[in-house]
Design a protein around this motif. Sequence first.
Motif, short mmCIF file in Angstrom:
data_model
loop_
_atom_site.label_atom_id
_atom_site.label_comp_id
_atom_site.label_asym_id
_atom_site.label_seq_id
_atom_site.Cartn_x
_atom_site.Cartn_y
_atom_site.Cartn_z
N THR A 1 -11.36 1.22 0.13
CA THR A 1 -12.65 1.91 0.20
C THR A 1 -12.52 3.25 0.90
N ALA A 2 -11.79 3.25 2.03
CA ALA A 2 -11.64 4.49 2.81
C ALA A 2 -10.91 5.57 2.03
N ALA A 3 -10.03 5.18 1.10
CA ALA A 3 -9.20 6.15 0.38
C ALA A 3 -10.00 7.09 -0.50
N TRP B 1 -11.05 12.48 4.79
CA TRP B 1 -10.78 12.31 6.22
C TRP B 1 -10.53 10.85 6.58
N ALA B 2 -11.25 9.94 5.91
CA ALA B 2 -11.05 8.51 6.18
C ALA B 2 -9.69 8.06 5.67
N ALA B 3 -9.27 8.57 4.51
CA ALA B 3 -7.97 8.21 3.96
C ALA B 3 -6.85 8.61 4.90
N VAL B 4 -6.91 9.84 5.41
CA VAL B 4 -5.86 10.33 6.33
C VAL B 4 -5.88 9.53 7.63
N ALA B 5 -7.08 9.23 8.14
CA ALA B 5 -7.18 8.45 9.38
C ALA B 5 -6.59 7.05 9.21
N PHE B 6 -6.86 6.43 8.07
CA PHE B 6 -6.32 5.09 7.83
C PHE B 6 -4.80 5.12 7.64
N VAL B 7 -4.30 6.17 6.98
CA VAL B 7 -2.85 6.30 6.83
C VAL B 7 -2.19 6.43 8.21
N MET C 1 0.82 -1.21 0.00
CA MET C 1 0.00 0.00 0.00
C MET C 1 0.85 1.26 0.00
N TYR C 2 1.85 1.33 0.90
CA TYR C 2 2.55 2.58 1.13
C TYR C 2 3.51 2.96 0.00
N SER C 3 4.01 1.98 -0.74
CA SER C 3 4.93 2.28 -1.84
C SER C 3 4.30 3.20 -2.88
N TYR C 4 2.97 3.17 -2.98
CA TYR C 4 2.27 3.96 -4.00
C TYR C 4 1.32 4.96 -3.35
N ILE C 5 1.74 5.47 -2.17
CA ILE C 5 0.86 6.35 -1.40
C ILE C 5 0.61 7.67 -2.13
N THR C 6 1.61 8.22 -2.83
CA THR C 6 1.41 9.50 -3.50
C THR C 6 0.38 9.42 -4.63
N PRO C 7 0.53 8.50 -5.59
CA PRO C 7 -0.51 8.43 -6.63
C PRO C 7 -1.85 7.97 -6.08
N THR C 8 -1.86 7.20 -5.01
CA THR C 8 -3.14 6.78 -4.41
C THR C 8 -3.88 7.99 -3.87
N MET C 9 -3.16 8.88 -3.17
CA MET C 9 -3.79 10.06 -2.59
C MET C 9 -4.26 11.04 -3.68
N THR C 10 -3.51 11.13 -4.78
CA THR C 10 -3.92 12.07 -5.83
C THR C 10 -4.99 11.50 -6.74
N GLU C 11 -4.93 10.19 -7.01
CA GLU C 11 -5.89 9.58 -7.93
C GLU C 11 -7.19 9.17 -7.24
#
Length: 420
Positions: free
Chosen positions: A291-293, A297-303, A225-235
């Motif tokens: 799903t949370a991503a 707010w859910a994305a940040v909480a899960f991160v 999950m974390y290796s692709y955190i930047t494109p996950t957050m933007t996409e």
Amino acid sequence: MSTTQRRTALAIVAIALGGFAIGTTEFVTMGLLPQIADGTGVDIPTAGHYVSAYALGVVVGAPLIAVLAARVPRKALLMALMAVFAVSHLATTFVDTYPSLLAVRFVSGLPHGAYFGIGALVAASLVSRERRTAAIATILGGLGVANVLGVPLATLLGQRFSWHLPYVAVGVVGLVTVVAVGLLLPRQAPEQAASMRTELSALRRGQVWLALLIGTVGFGGMFAMYSYITPTMTELTGLAESAVPWVLMAYGIGMVTGMVLAGRVAARFGVMRGILVSMVAVAVLLGLFGTAAHVVWAAVAFVFLLGLVPSIVVPLLQTRLMDVARDGQSLAATLNHSTLNIANALGAWLGSLVLTAGYGYGAPSLVGAGLAVLGVGIAALSAGLERRDRRRGVPASRLDADAAGSDTPAPTAVREVTPV
């Protein structure tokens, strides 16, 4: 606080400063993946290989250094490892192609596992047995602080100026660490009984291999999950790229919190129970992350939570390995970080496979959840075999008494070092 306690604390903080430098370089690549990909002329999935190259350097370097340097005084070894780490990062200034950066990242990773493993042994030797996990967590806490401060700041530097700059800054911190360790760490006499043979004896113990597998498989899920955190957050989440450093900071705050809680979890549940409970939580979080991503707010909480919970497990695994390795202390301690970086490489690779196949940025976390479930199974097997051996009366010298629910502390497996 007495003078001795103060000097011990400063010595541990000096080692943790190196952890800060290592944590920054390990995670900033993920935060700057688009810039590094563009700067070296490759696409993002291919740029994920830089993450894997560093991780593979850790995998190769940790066991080799632990075995070949078994008789080297630990203070001198820590300084030498950090010096190599610093110089290799400063050399990144002259790199701008895919093959050359791949090679430099591999060399940069070579000292990583040995530094953390030997540093953990030194920190544990400076405190009482009851405070071992807390001392180890302080060393590893440098990783968490790196993700709160180092990674976001380095990411901003890379985005605004050049992706080379964060690596140069890490090299400077590495040089400062060499000086700090030299000045603050107590003298460490060579291990008279240590040898290549005694270190390799750890590999004959089944529980050592099971502990290493927990790290390899279980943490592979988190890195998928974390290796692709930047494109996950933007996409998926829809955040601007400028907001990514703040997401990385949330992850770092979670890591620091997890490191702080690790000692309490060990005292409350015992090492093995703490590992089991935490790994179950990691599997659940990864299963829900895709799903949370889609919600900010859910994305940040899960991160945040995915920074916190795995960070509880790392010091527990380090303590577990120290307990079951017996005479192979250095090798087992360094192999913990070697296997965690196998997990790093494995997670990044599996994540690139599902992304290349077109499944989208929600898919790597589902792959990660499956790996975490497998890690839970391995941890359960390890605990079950240990209970069986105890029932049969098999000697459990230096095994974790807490994990068995015993009130009798196991004899310490770490040589005490008196600060001077």
